[in-house]
Motif scaffolding. Sequence first.
Motif, PDB file in Angstrom:
ATOM      1  N   ALA A  64     -40.149  -2.701 -11.170  1.00  0.00           N
ATOM      2  CA  ALA A  64     -39.858  -3.816 -12.074  1.00  0.00           C
ATOM      3  C   ALA A  64     -41.113  -4.104 -12.880  1.00  0.00           C
ATOM      4  O   ALA A  64     -42.220  -4.067 -12.345  1.00  0.00           O
ATOM      5  CB  ALA A  64     -39.422  -5.064 -11.297  1.00  0.00           C
ATOM      6  N   GLY A  65     -40.950  -4.390 -14.175  1.00  0.00           N
ATOM      7  CA  GLY A  65     -42.060  -4.808 -15.018  1.00  0.00           C
ATOM      8  C   GLY A  65     -43.231  -3.852 -15.067  1.00  0.00           C
ATOM      9  O   GLY A  65     -44.377  -4.272 -15.237  1.00  0.00           O
ATOM     10  N   GLY A  66     -42.976  -2.540 -14.908  1.00  0.00           N
ATOM     11  CA  GLY A  66     -44.053  -1.565 -14.966  1.00  0.00           C
ATOM     12  C   GLY A  66     -44.769  -1.354 -13.654  1.00  0.00           C
ATOM     13  O   GLY A  66     -45.746  -0.606 -13.597  1.00  0.00           O
ATOM     14  N   GLU A  76     -53.142  -6.391 -21.159  1.00  0.00           N
ATOM     15  CA  GLU A  76     -52.806  -7.414 -22.151  1.00  0.00           C
ATOM     16  C   GLU A  76     -54.020  -7.623 -23.040  1.00  0.00           C
ATOM     17  O   GLU A  76     -54.999  -8.248 -22.631  1.00  0.00           O
ATOM     18  CB  GLU A  76     -52.420  -8.718 -21.448  1.00  0.00           C
ATOM     19  N   GLN A 102     -42.933 -11.732  -6.973  1.00  0.00           N
ATOM     20  CA  GLN A 102     -43.992 -11.793  -7.985  1.00  0.00           C
ATOM     21  C   GLN A 102     -45.207 -11.015  -7.533  1.00  0.00           C
ATOM     22  O   GLN A 102     -45.571 -11.033  -6.362  1.00  0.00           O
ATOM     23  CB  GLN A 102     -44.380 -13.253  -8.246  1.00  0.00           C
ATOM     24  N   VAL A 157     -46.569 -10.651 -12.915  1.00  0.00           N
ATOM     25  CA  VAL A 157     -45.384  -9.868 -13.262  1.00  0.00           C
ATOM     26  C   VAL A 157     -44.299 -10.243 -12.254  1.00  0.00           C
ATOM     27  O   VAL A 157     -44.543 -10.235 -11.044  1.00  0.00           O
ATOM     28  CB  VAL A 157     -45.669  -8.359 -13.201  1.00  0.00           C
ATOM     29  N   THR A 158     -43.121 -10.604 -12.754  1.00  0.00           N
ATOM     30  CA  THR A 158     -42.043 -11.001 -11.855  1.00  0.00           C
ATOM     31  C   THR A 158     -41.079  -9.858 -11.614  1.00  0.00           C
ATOM     32  O   THR A 158     -40.864  -9.007 -12.482  1.00  0.00           O
ATOM     33  CB  THR A 158     -41.282 -12.204 -12.418  1.00  0.00           C
ATOM     34  N   GLY A 159     -40.501  -9.840 -10.437  1.00  0.00           N
ATOM     35  CA  GLY A 159     -39.564  -8.806 -10.024  1.00  0.00           C
ATOM     36  C   GLY A 159     -38.123  -9.253 -10.199  1.00  0.00           C
ATOM     37  O   GLY A 159     -37.758  -9.717 -11.281  1.00  0.00           O
ATOM     38  N   LEU A 197     -49.769  -2.150 -18.322  1.00  0.00           N
ATOM     39  CA  LEU A 197     -49.830  -3.576 -18.032  1.00  0.00           C
ATOM     40  C   LEU A 197     -51.039  -4.274 -18.626  1.00  0.00           C
ATOM     41  O   LEU A 197     -51.268  -5.444 -18.349  1.00  0.00           O
ATOM     42  CB  LEU A 197     -49.819  -3.795 -16.511  1.00  0.00           C
TER      43      LEU A 197
END
Length: 411
Positions: free
Chosen positions: A51-53, A81, A138, A151-153, A79
């Motif tokens: 999830a989310g990379g 930023e 998370q 990052v949330t799952g 990931l």
Amino acid sequence: MFRRRHWVIAGAAVLAAAAAATAFAALRGGDGEPRTLADEFPYAQEAAATAGGITLRLTSADFSGTATLVRLEAEASGLAEGSRAPAALVIARGGVRGDFAALTASAGGALTGGKAAPLILRLSPVTDARERVLEVAQVDLYAADGTAWSVTGPWRLTVRVPGDVDRLLRVEPLKAAAVQGPAAVQVQLISAARSNTEVEVVVAFSGGAVPLDVPVLRRPDGATFPGAALERLGDGPFRFIFPPVDGPVTLVFGHMSLPAPAGAPGHETAVDLGAVIAANGLAGRPGESAVIGPAAIRAVRGEFVPLRLWFDAGPGGKTRAQLELSGAAEPAPGAPGPVGWVLLPGGKQVPVNAWGVGYQRDGTGAIVGAVTTLAIDVDDVSELMGTVAVSLGAPAETAAGPWQVELVPAE
């Protein structure tokens, strides 16, 4: 020998806590012998989620009546930023959901080439052989400068429990048969239990004392097994975990830090950082440092004598100035850090954003001195050009042990 005991920075604090929290994973081994984080637990697992990379992969587990231990591998990609690239990955207690509750505050590891060092989660014990779902809601990421984002799952991983798990769930309560040590600190055993995966001990110390050495369990044959401090329970007892050593054992603590007596006068120092910066040609770039000579010290009232200045990158493009002083600026019980402030040459008062205490030892391991490091963040090195005043509470004291608690079966 120099040993840093505290280092509290917004992100680094969590990383240090994660390292301490996962240290117990090195304790589980055959016949009580240590093992490394890279080792797999006895019960192989095959589960993965992305999830989310971020991909979390469950590779092995172990089970007992006090905890379920699971070993995770993590990979992260894409990931970064802006200028922030993740340097570490942490799963905090609040990020664990599903059929398990996290027993440890956090677990994490450094990210190298998009892969994290193995993460060990210490979870609530199972009661039967049914499959369980570990849900991670998370994952927190930390850049090298301490900044963080999440990052949330969810990441959902199925944990397979062995059919004969009942034989692994026995717990043996332990009690203190004797407690010995210098009168400067009283040691009280709150609870102790031995299981298939660990010996878990909760212990309290009088007068706000804090252990400065890694405690060990010692067998009658003299063999010792180091522990890990999982967490402090509020401002009170400490929880430690050790290998699952059989038979009678003795819990041994070395040196203790004692907070300054209530009402003890504060200590102050003033140092001309402008002169130090100019004399050494410093520009406030990360990695620059200089020794602070006596000529730059304007006043000292108490123990904290300035020793060294160095620079690091602060959050949001700020300059982090780190000042090293002699003495131990340990906080009072319940305080988040040492009481004090830093006054810049222009009259601006700034908070201490990080603090650390290191203890120097001689060849026998006895503590012979202490050094405190304070860090402040400024917009530019020009804010430091002049005399900087530092005010701190009275320094902490140290007491030498050993303190020994003999543990025997309670039943």
